[in-house]
Design a protein around this motif. Sequence first.
Motif, PDB file in Angstrom:
ATOM      1  N   ALA A 122     -17.755  -7.601 -70.153  1.00 21.84           N
ATOM      2  CA  ALA A 122     -18.879  -8.313 -70.757  1.00 21.84           C
ATOM      3  C   ALA A 122     -18.624  -8.567 -72.237  1.00 21.84           C
ATOM      4  O   ALA A 122     -17.810  -7.903 -72.885  1.00 21.84           O
ATOM      5  CB  ALA A 122     -20.161  -7.507 -70.575  1.00 21.84           C
ATOM      6  N   GLY A 123     -19.354  -9.548 -72.773  1.00 23.43           N
ATOM      7  CA  GLY A 123     -19.229  -9.875 -74.187  1.00 23.43           C
ATOM      8  C   GLY A 123     -20.271  -9.149 -75.026  1.00 23.43           C
ATOM      9  O   GLY A 123     -20.990  -8.269 -74.557  1.00 23.43           O
ATOM     10  N   LEU A 237     -27.681  -6.604 -67.319  1.00 22.87           N
ATOM     11  CA  LEU A 237     -26.755  -6.811 -66.206  1.00 22.87           C
ATOM     12  C   LEU A 237     -25.407  -6.163 -66.490  1.00 22.87           C
ATOM     13  O   LEU A 237     -24.758  -5.633 -65.583  1.00 22.87           O
ATOM     14  CB  LEU A 237     -26.562  -8.308 -65.947  1.00 22.87           C
ATOM     15  CG  LEU A 237     -27.687  -9.029 -65.225  1.00 22.87           C
ATOM     16  CD1 LEU A 237     -27.450 -10.533 -65.250  1.00 22.87           C
ATOM     17  CD2 LEU A 237     -27.829  -8.542 -63.791  1.00 22.87           C
ATOM     18  N   ALA A 238     -24.992  -6.198 -67.739  1.00 24.09           N
ATOM     19  CA  ALA A 238     -23.684  -5.655 -68.100  1.00 24.09           C
ATOM     20  C   ALA A 238     -23.673  -4.139 -68.176  1.00 24.09           C
ATOM     21  O   ALA A 238     -22.592  -3.531 -68.203  1.00 24.09           O
ATOM     22  CB  ALA A 238     -23.240  -6.237 -69.439  1.00 24.09           C
ATOM     23  N   THR A 239     -24.839  -3.518 -68.190  1.00 23.57           N
ATOM     24  CA  THR A 239     -24.906  -2.060 -68.320  1.00 23.57           C
ATOM     25  C   THR A 239     -25.546  -1.374 -67.121  1.00 23.57           C
ATOM     26  O   THR A 239     -25.146  -0.278 -66.735  1.00 23.57           O
ATOM     27  CB  THR A 239     -25.690  -1.677 -69.589  1.00 23.57           C
ATOM     28  OG1 THR A 239     -26.996  -2.272 -69.538  1.00 23.57           O
ATOM     29  CG2 THR A 239     -24.956  -2.165 -70.836  1.00 23.57           C
ATOM     30  N   ARG A 269     -20.288 -11.434 -65.436  1.00 24.19           N
ATOM     31  CA  ARG A 269     -20.348 -12.887 -65.653  1.00 24.19           C
ATOM     32  C   ARG A 269     -21.195 -13.537 -64.572  1.00 24.19           C
ATOM     33  O   ARG A 269     -21.229 -13.096 -63.423  1.00 24.19           O
ATOM     34  CB  ARG A 269     -18.962 -13.516 -65.729  1.00 24.19           C
ATOM     35  CG  ARG A 269     -18.037 -13.338 -64.540  1.00 24.19           C
ATOM     36  CD  ARG A 269     -16.701 -13.996 -64.890  1.00 24.19           C
ATOM     37  NE  ARG A 269     -15.740 -13.991 -63.815  1.00 24.19           N
ATOM     38  CZ  ARG A 269     -14.815 -13.054 -63.639  1.00 24.19           C
ATOM     39  NH1 ARG A 269     -14.751 -12.033 -64.465  1.00 24.19           N
ATOM     40  NH2 ARG A 269     -13.946 -13.147 -62.635  1.00 24.19           N
ATOM     41  N   ILE A 270     -21.874 -14.603 -64.990  1.00 19.90           N
ATOM     42  CA  ILE A 270     -22.767 -15.354 -64.118  1.00 19.90           C
ATOM     43  C   ILE A 270     -22.411 -16.836 -64.232  1.00 19.90           C
ATOM     44  O   ILE A 270     -22.303 -17.379 -65.335  1.00 19.90           O
ATOM     45  CB  ILE A 270     -24.250 -15.177 -64.547  1.00 19.90           C
ATOM     46  CG1 ILE A 270     -24.699 -13.727 -64.402  1.00 19.90           C
ATOM     47  CG2 ILE A 270     -25.147 -16.122 -63.751  1.00 19.90           C
ATOM     48  CD1 ILE A 270     -24.865 -13.261 -62.980  1.00 19.90           C
ATOM     49  N   TYR A 271     -22.220 -17.496 -63.083  1.00 21.11           N
ATOM     50  CA  TYR A 271     -21.984 -18.943 -63.075  1.00 21.11           C
ATOM     51  C   TYR A 271     -23.315 -19.654 -62.834  1.00 21.11           C
ATOM     52  O   TYR A 271     -24.033 -19.331 -61.886  1.00 21.11           O
ATOM     53  CB  TYR A 271     -20.988 -19.326 -61.984  1.00 21.11           C
ATOM     54  CG  TYR A 271     -19.618 -18.707 -62.149  1.00 21.11           C
ATOM     55  CD1 TYR A 271     -19.079 -18.484 -63.412  1.00 21.11           C
ATOM     56  CD2 TYR A 271     -18.863 -18.335 -61.039  1.00 21.11           C
ATOM     57  CE1 TYR A 271     -17.818 -17.926 -63.560  1.00 21.11           C
ATOM     58  CE2 TYR A 271     -17.600 -17.776 -61.184  1.00 21.11           C
ATOM     59  CZ  TYR A 271     -17.085 -17.569 -62.449  1.00 21.11           C
ATOM     60  OH  TYR A 271     -15.841 -17.015 -62.592  1.00 21.11           O
ATOM     61  N   ASP A 272     -23.610 -20.610 -63.672  1.00 16.76           N
ATOM     62  CA  ASP A 272     -24.908 -21.289 -63.644  1.00 16.76           C
ATOM     63  C   ASP A 272     -24.755 -22.714 -63.106  1.00 16.76           C
ATOM     64  O   ASP A 272     -24.192 -23.572 -63.777  1.00 16.76           O
ATOM     65  CB  ASP A 272     -25.487 -21.315 -65.059  1.00 16.76           C
ATOM     66  CG  ASP A 272     -26.893 -21.886 -65.112  1.00 16.76           C
ATOM     67  OD1 ASP A 272     -27.353 -22.428 -64.091  1.00 16.76           O
ATOM     68  OD2 ASP A 272     -27.532 -21.797 -66.174  1.00 16.76           O
TER      69      ASP A 272
END
Length: 318
Positions: A122-123, A237-239, A269-272
């Motif tokens: 994650a960023g 979501l990343a944690t 990551r999520i694709y939108d």
Amino acid sequence: MRVLLTGSSGWLGRHLAPLLAERGHEVTGLDVTPGAATTIVGSVADRALAFQAVAHHGIEAVIHSGALHKPDIARFPRQAFVDVNVTGTLNLLEAAVEAGHPRFVFTSTTSLMVRDDVRAGAGRAGAWWMDESFGPVAPRNVYGVTKRAGEDLCRLVSRESGMAVAVLRTGRFFPEDDDTHAVPCGPNLKANEFLGRRLTVADAALAHLAALERIEGCETFVLSAPPPFAREDAVELATDARAVIARRFPDAAALYARAGWVLPERIERIYDPAKAQRLLGWRAHTDFAAILTALREGGEMPFTHDPDWLSPVLTSSS
């Protein structure tokens, strides 16, 4: 419409060809191996063959889904990727322009957006939220590099010729096991991926049909099942993805436990696909809720898992 479909013997092509026929389109399939929808056996890297296929079959539009893919990296040299994914794409684009085609659909991949830092996790703002504006794009392997080059060629030729082009960056829809992850098991992993990075091959085919029939100008689209999250969920979501999932789907954990599956601890990551929904009127029919419905009712999973699937093999002419 008379449509040239490359990759007609492949996983997407064998689902897309009958869908096109059902909608009244006349399909000419081109692939390196024979198949039910394949009229011409050969490679798009063969320039003369590409031009002949377009001219001799009265083709009016091209759907270019044929390519070497990430699993092929272990089987073929980089030059083969350049020949098929770059030169082959240019051959088809120029053949289409010469024939005066109004539209061209190019199957690309979300993989080219997965830079090294994205791959690492994650960023700063949590899960990467990846739509068409995501960048900079820095592919990490020859597959991504050549698909990006193919995209750039599509944009260049569209700009110069006025041909309408749809670049479709598809999320995962392959049936085989992941080539880098063995845990969790294949079906469990695929189910988890419907939370942000997967769609069914049937939905991918429907997106190509929508692009063929509705595209205007030159547009790029990210294709995935609609994520059940909002951008505001990115940090959590990343944690602690399971907490976010529990709020959206209170019985998900129990359903997974009954199946012997595990939910992801983190989603990075999520694709939108919102743009495709807005401009193409396309929305994936199968989403994570459909996975849970199948688990709840003891039904068949709404996606295909086939660990023995092998992509068509290149011929020596490629």
